[in-house]
Design an enzyme around this catalytic site. Structure first.
Site, PDB file in Angstrom:
ATOM      1  N   LYS A  34       0.847  -1.208   0.000  1.00 14.67           N
ATOM      2  CA  LYS A  34       0.000   0.000   0.000  1.00 14.67           C
ATOM      3  C   LYS A  34       0.876   1.250   0.000  1.00 14.67           C
ATOM      4  O   LYS A  34       2.073   1.173   0.305  1.00 14.67           O
ATOM      5  CB  LYS A  34      -0.904  -0.021   1.229  1.00 14.67           C
ATOM      6  N   ARG A 128     -10.797  -0.858  14.415  1.00 15.16           N
ATOM      7  CA  ARG A 128     -10.595  -0.082  13.206  1.00 15.16           C
ATOM      8  C   ARG A 128     -11.573  -0.671  12.194  1.00 15.16           C
ATOM      9  O   ARG A 128     -12.769  -0.465  12.338  1.00 15.16           O
ATOM     10  CB  ARG A 128      -9.117  -0.150  12.786  1.00 15.16           C
ATOM     11  N   TYR A 242      16.074  30.045   9.509  1.00 15.52           N
ATOM     12  CA  TYR A 242      14.903  30.821   9.941  1.00 15.52           C
ATOM     13  C   TYR A 242      14.808  30.886  11.457  1.00 15.52           C
ATOM     14  O   TYR A 242      15.126  29.904  12.152  1.00 15.52           O
ATOM     15  CB  TYR A 242      13.631  30.177   9.396  1.00 15.52           C
ATOM     16  N   MET A 290      12.066  24.472   3.464  1.00 16.58           N
ATOM     17  CA  MET A 290      11.360  23.701   2.439  1.00 16.58           C
ATOM     18  C   MET A 290      12.305  22.911   1.531  1.00 16.58           C
ATOM     19  O   MET A 290      12.045  21.753   1.217  1.00 16.58           O
ATOM     20  CB  MET A 290      10.479  24.622   1.598  1.00 16.58           C
TER      21      MET A 290
HETATM   22  C1  LIG Z   1      -0.506  -1.759   6.827  1.00 15.85           C
HETATM   23  C2  LIG Z   1      -1.060  -3.063   7.211  1.00 15.85           C
HETATM   24  C3  LIG Z   1      -0.241  -4.196   7.315  1.00 15.85           C
HETATM   25  C4  LIG Z   1       1.271  -4.119   7.251  1.00 15.85           C
HETATM   26  O1  LIG Z   1       1.714  -3.567   8.463  1.00 15.85           O
HETATM   27  P1  LIG Z   1       3.260  -3.470   8.869  1.00 15.85           P
HETATM   28  O2  LIG Z   1       3.229  -3.068  10.292  1.00 15.85           O
HETATM   29  O3  LIG Z   1       3.849  -2.427   7.988  1.00 15.85           O
HETATM   30  O4  LIG Z   1       3.870  -4.792   8.627  1.00 15.85           O
HETATM   31  C5  LIG Z   1      -0.847  -5.431   7.520  1.00 15.85           C
HETATM   32  N1  LIG Z   1      -2.185  -5.539   7.650  1.00 15.85           N
HETATM   33  C6  LIG Z   1      -3.003  -4.464   7.596  1.00 15.85           C
HETATM   34  C7  LIG Z   1      -4.459  -4.643   7.774  1.00 15.85           C
HETATM   35  C8  LIG Z   1      -2.478  -3.190   7.388  1.00 15.85           C
HETATM   36  O5  LIG Z   1      -3.285  -2.127   7.356  1.00 15.85           O
END
Ligand SMILES: *Cc1c(COP(=O)(O)O)cnc(C)c1O
Length: 350
Positions: A34, A128, A242, A290
């Site tokens: 992802k 969640r 800054y 930046m």
């Molecule tokens: C992002 C995610 C993972 C991977 O998590 P890591 O801690 O990066 O290994 C696995 N399962 C779900 C449902 C996630 O949202």
């Protein structure tokens, strides 16, 4: 021409981490790619992971799944963690993506679109996404994966882990023969009783430690470097950057480097940031702006065009994240599109 700021991604190290996770868990590794593989580039990372034997991938969003399908072709299985919502069923089907169904309205949307292979998420305490165990649906046609997600996998002593594992084992028993998956990266290191039938690591593939600190079993994959644009001598009582963020109380030699918060160098580093240059870890001086930030190179041989490492093999990702008050995940995904990605090692297996 070398880029002012560059994220170099070592695909051979990615492959090593993949096989380490296989060996530790004794289970098939289903990589989580992802957010463009945590900023490293989903196409390159997933293509290499496929060459290493990965057959199933996870993304968060439908759009990410569509892009990944185009990159990988028909062969791999791709699950979308968000599930099926907002009219996404048609897009999921067209790209042969499997939604992870999280609630009754997603079940309904998927069924109305004709159903087909999909996952099911049981919430065992993270609160969640997913069904509470007592609300989970009976086994149904097309179900190919039942999964849950750990809340505290990076804390091995947290009793919540075992509670979630037991709750998941009980809930999954309602779906005999369906692939079960619980462990993320941290979960991969909690013991094989967390492996079930497949594991879903993300950050450990990309070089983050399973407990938010460097771990000798995990190889660095991503290295963020930036070029020195100017070296200057700063006199006592002068300031740097800054708001006079750094006040010199001695003569200081400062290197201004081509990476700022628009590249993903956290402004939150404040006084605790550091970078690796000429064989040493040296502090950032003053505020991150930046496009540039400044490193203390007093006493070092540094010239314009040299490269500084913000994180990578010499300055660990987890230490850099801690210095910014955050986690490796955020540091990786914060590296912006302005920073080109360069790959070390082949996409296909070398
Ligand atoms: C992002 C995610 C993972 C991977 O998590 P890591 O801690 O990066 O290994 C696995 N399962 C779900 C449902 C996630 O949202």
């Amino acid at each position: 021409m070398p880029s002012p700021a560059l994220l170099s991604v070592d695909l051979n190290a990615l492959a090593r981490n993949f096989h380490t996770l296989e060996a530790v868990t004794g289970a098939p590794v289903h990589p989580v790619v992802k957010a463009d593989a945590y900023g490293l580039g989903a196409k390159a990372c997933a293509t290499r992971l496929m060459a290493e034997g990965a057959r199933t991938f996870f993304v968060a969003r439908v759009d990410e799944g569509v892009t990944l399908r185009a990159a990988l072709g028909d062969a791999p299985t791709i699950y979308v963690l968000d599930g099926c919502h907002g009219g996404g069923a048609g897009v999921l089907k067209a790209a042969d993506l499997r939604p992870v169904l999280n609630q009754p309205r997603q079940m309904q949307a998927w069924a109305e679109a004709g159903g087909g292979a999909c996952g099911l998420q049981i919430d065992t305490g993270l609160n969640r996404l997913g069904f509470r165990p007592e609300d989970a649906p009976a086994p149904f046609e097309g179900l190919s994966l039942v999964m849950s997600h750990l809340a505290c996998a990076d804390e091995p002593d947290q009793p919540m882990n075992q509670r979630q594992r037991d709750a998941f084992a009980a809930a999954a028993a309602r779906y005999p023969g369906i692939t079960r998956s619980l462990a993320n990266s941290g979960g991969c290191f909690l013991g094989r009783d967390y492996s079930f039938d497949a594991v879903r690591p993300g950050v450990c593939l990309y070089g983050g430690g399973p407990q938010g600190r460097p771990d000798g079993r995990i190889a660095a994959v991503a290295t963020l470097t930036a070029e020195v644009l100017q070296v200057r001598d700063v006199k006592p009582e002068e300031s740097i950057g800054y708001s006079r963020g750094f006040l010199a109380d001695r003569p200081v030699r400062a290197a201004v480097i081509a990476a700022g918060y628009a590249d993903g160098v956290m402004r939150a580093y404040g006084q605790s940031g550091a970078a690796w240059i000429a064989g040493e870890i040296r502090p950032l001086l003053g505020r991150v702006s930046m496009d540039v930030c400044t490193i203390d190179v007093t006493g070092l041989e540094v010239t314009v065009g040299d490269r500084v490492e913000l994180f990578g093999a010499n300055r660990s990702l987890d230490e850099a994240a801690a210095a910014a008050g955050t986690i490796s995940y955020e540091l990786l995904t914060a590296v912006s599109n302005r920073v080109p990605r360069a790959y070390v090692g082949r996409y296909d297996r070398s």
